[in-house]
Motif scaffolding. Structure first.
Motif, short mmCIF file in Angstrom:
data_model
loop_
_atom_site.label_atom_id
_atom_site.label_comp_id
_atom_site.label_asym_id
_atom_site.label_seq_id
_atom_site.Cartn_x
_atom_site.Cartn_y
_atom_site.Cartn_z
N PHE A 151 0.79 -1.23 0.00
CA PHE A 151 0.00 0.00 0.00
C PHE A 151 0.84 1.29 0.00
O PHE A 151 0.27 2.37 -0.09
CB PHE A 151 -0.93 0.01 1.22
CG PHE A 151 -1.89 -1.14 1.26
CD1 PHE A 151 -2.97 -1.21 0.40
CD2 PHE A 151 -1.69 -2.18 2.16
CE1 PHE A 151 -3.85 -2.28 0.43
CE2 PHE A 151 -2.57 -3.26 2.20
CZ PHE A 151 -3.65 -3.31 1.33
N LEU A 152 2.14 1.17 0.11
CA LEU A 152 3.01 2.34 0.13
C LEU A 152 3.82 2.42 -1.16
O LEU A 152 3.82 1.49 -1.96
CB LEU A 152 3.95 2.29 1.34
CG LEU A 152 3.29 2.12 2.71
CD1 LEU A 152 4.35 1.99 3.80
CD2 LEU A 152 2.37 3.30 3.00
N MET A 161 -1.73 7.50 -0.90
CA MET A 161 -2.74 6.58 -1.40
C MET A 161 -3.35 5.77 -0.26
O MET A 161 -4.57 5.57 -0.21
CB MET A 161 -2.15 5.63 -2.44
CG MET A 161 -3.21 4.75 -3.09
SD MET A 161 -2.58 3.67 -4.39
CE MET A 161 -1.75 2.45 -3.40
N LEU A 162 -2.52 5.30 0.67
CA LEU A 162 -3.02 4.52 1.79
C LEU A 162 -4.01 5.33 2.62
O LEU A 162 -5.06 4.83 3.03
CB LEU A 162 -1.86 4.04 2.67
CG LEU A 162 -2.26 3.30 3.95
CD1 LEU A 162 -3.03 2.03 3.62
CD2 LEU A 162 -1.03 2.97 4.79
N ILE A 165 -7.29 5.52 0.84
CA ILE A 165 -7.98 4.24 0.89
C ILE A 165 -8.64 4.05 2.25
O ILE A 165 -9.82 3.70 2.35
CB ILE A 165 -7.00 3.09 0.61
CG1 ILE A 165 -6.57 3.10 -0.85
CG2 ILE A 165 -7.62 1.74 0.97
CD1 ILE A 165 -5.46 2.12 -1.17
N ARG A 166 -7.88 4.29 3.30
CA ARG A 166 -8.41 4.09 4.65
C ARG A 166 -9.54 5.07 4.95
O ARG A 166 -10.53 4.71 5.60
CB ARG A 166 -7.30 4.20 5.69
CG ARG A 166 -6.41 2.96 5.74
CD ARG A 166 -5.70 2.81 7.07
NE ARG A 166 -5.07 1.51 7.19
CZ ARG A 166 -5.66 0.42 7.68
NH1 ARG A 166 -6.92 0.50 8.08
NH2 ARG A 166 -5.01 -0.72 7.78
N ASP A 167 -9.41 6.31 4.50
CA ASP A 167 -10.48 7.30 4.72
C ASP A 167 -11.76 6.86 4.01
O ASP A 167 -12.86 6.97 4.57
CB ASP A 167 -10.05 8.67 4.21
CG ASP A 167 -9.05 9.35 5.13
OD1 ASP A 167 -8.88 8.86 6.27
OD2 ASP A 167 -8.43 10.34 4.71
N ALA A 168 -11.61 6.36 2.77
CA ALA A 168 -12.79 5.92 2.01
C ALA A 168 -13.47 4.73 2.68
O ALA A 168 -14.71 4.68 2.77
CB ALA A 168 -12.37 5.56 0.58
#
Length: 310
Positions: A151-152, A161-162, A165-168
């Motif tokens: 993810f990095l 990007m990570l 993704i986590r916020d979404a």
């Protein structure tokens, strides 16, 4: 007080007292009632069902629709959250090549960050065949698109990007659960419960719908010490009470299911039924309908449905 086996029961009573239940004074120490029980802030505070992840998935895809690579990684992270009771940092810093070729298990290992909490954090976690196949597909852009990490970026310095993704995912889960206090860590506890008790969601649904006897009446609970041990190992814990006290959030459903199955083969007395409903006419009519349609009639299931309807 001091008996660790009763921690879960004490916590249950404390929460009930704070919710306004009439808990008998002798069962809990009045001085032991806090403004908010710590359990309600732990990984077991919110129980995430597979249905919650399924409902969240299209919302996440829509949120990341303009970022195809992030969209694919988010889909992968959702599958990991369902199956793997890993800590947030352990998944965040996972290598792209994180599955062993021989055992096809997820390897949580040092990755140059301070994500590992202790020596027990280095471990192997079992995966389904489908998820293992996806993570072993090194030829596809889903795994090899970023480089060394899952993810990095290549150097592990860019978390943009990570974070997206986590916020979404977090926003989607907040929406589908309706729980404003939901923490990302809840996925860890929920995944551990699925390993320990794979059928708990089916058990809960059958209890709520009054179909336990018809569905599970001829089978014993498939709960073994081995499955609980696998959950504890996957969590990276070394003590059973840690799982029981802070992650075993499905225990009311598991216990209720076990108690319900003790009624299999026990007849319902007419006197008891009349105390509940004053008459047996409705039950006799329901049994006749079931017999005519060739369906199995379970007396206790029928009582459960009547009580739920009331």
């Amino acid at each position: 007080k001091g008996d660790i086996e009763l921690d879960g029961l004490r916590r249950f009573l404390k929460v009930g007292k704070m919710l306004g239940w009439e808990v008998p004074p002798g069962l809990i120490d009045p001085k032991d009632i806090y403004r908010q029980d710590g359990m309600r802030q732990s990984s077991a505070a919110t129980l995430l069902r597979i249905e919650d992840f399924q409902a969240a998935r299209p919302l996440v895809r829509h949120a990341l629709r303009d970022w195809p690579l992030a969209q694919k990684r988010a889909d992968l992270l959702l599958d990991l959250l369902i199956e793997v009771p890993a800590r947030t940092g352990e998944l965040d810093t996972a290598f792209a090549r994180c599955v062993t070729a021989a055992s096809r298990m997820l390897c949580i290992q040092p990755a140059g960050f301070s994500a590992l909490k202790n020596s027990l954090a280095v471990r192997l976690i079992a995966l389904t065949e489908a998820l293992a196949d996806r993570l072993l597909d090194f030829e596809g852009e889903e795994i090899d698109g970023l480089g060394e990490f899952l993810f990095l970026d290549q150097d592990g310095d860019d978390w943009t990007m990570l974070k997206a993704i986590r916020d979404a995912i977090h926003q989607a889960l907040l929406l589908v659960t309706g729980d404003v206090n939901l923490r990302f860590h809840a996925a860890r506890g929920s995944a551990a419960c699925r390993i320990a008790f794979p059928q708990w969601e089916d058990w809960a649904k059958s209890l709520l719908s009054g179909t336990t006897g018809a569905t599970f009446g001829e089978t014993a609970p498939h709960t073994t010490r081995e499955s609980v041990a696998q959950a504890i190992s996957a969590l990276g814990h070394g003590r059973v009470p840690t799982f029981l006290g802070y992650y075993y959030s499905v225990w009311p459903w598991v216990r209720a299911h076990e108690l319900r199955l003790t009624l299999v083969g026990v007849s319902v007395s007419v006197a008891y039924e009349k105390q509940l409903f004053e008459t047996t006419q409705a039950r006799r009519a329901a049994k006749s309908r079931a017999d005519r349609s060739g369906q199995r009639f379970d007396h206790w299931d029928w009582i459960s449905r009547q009580m739920a309807a009331r």
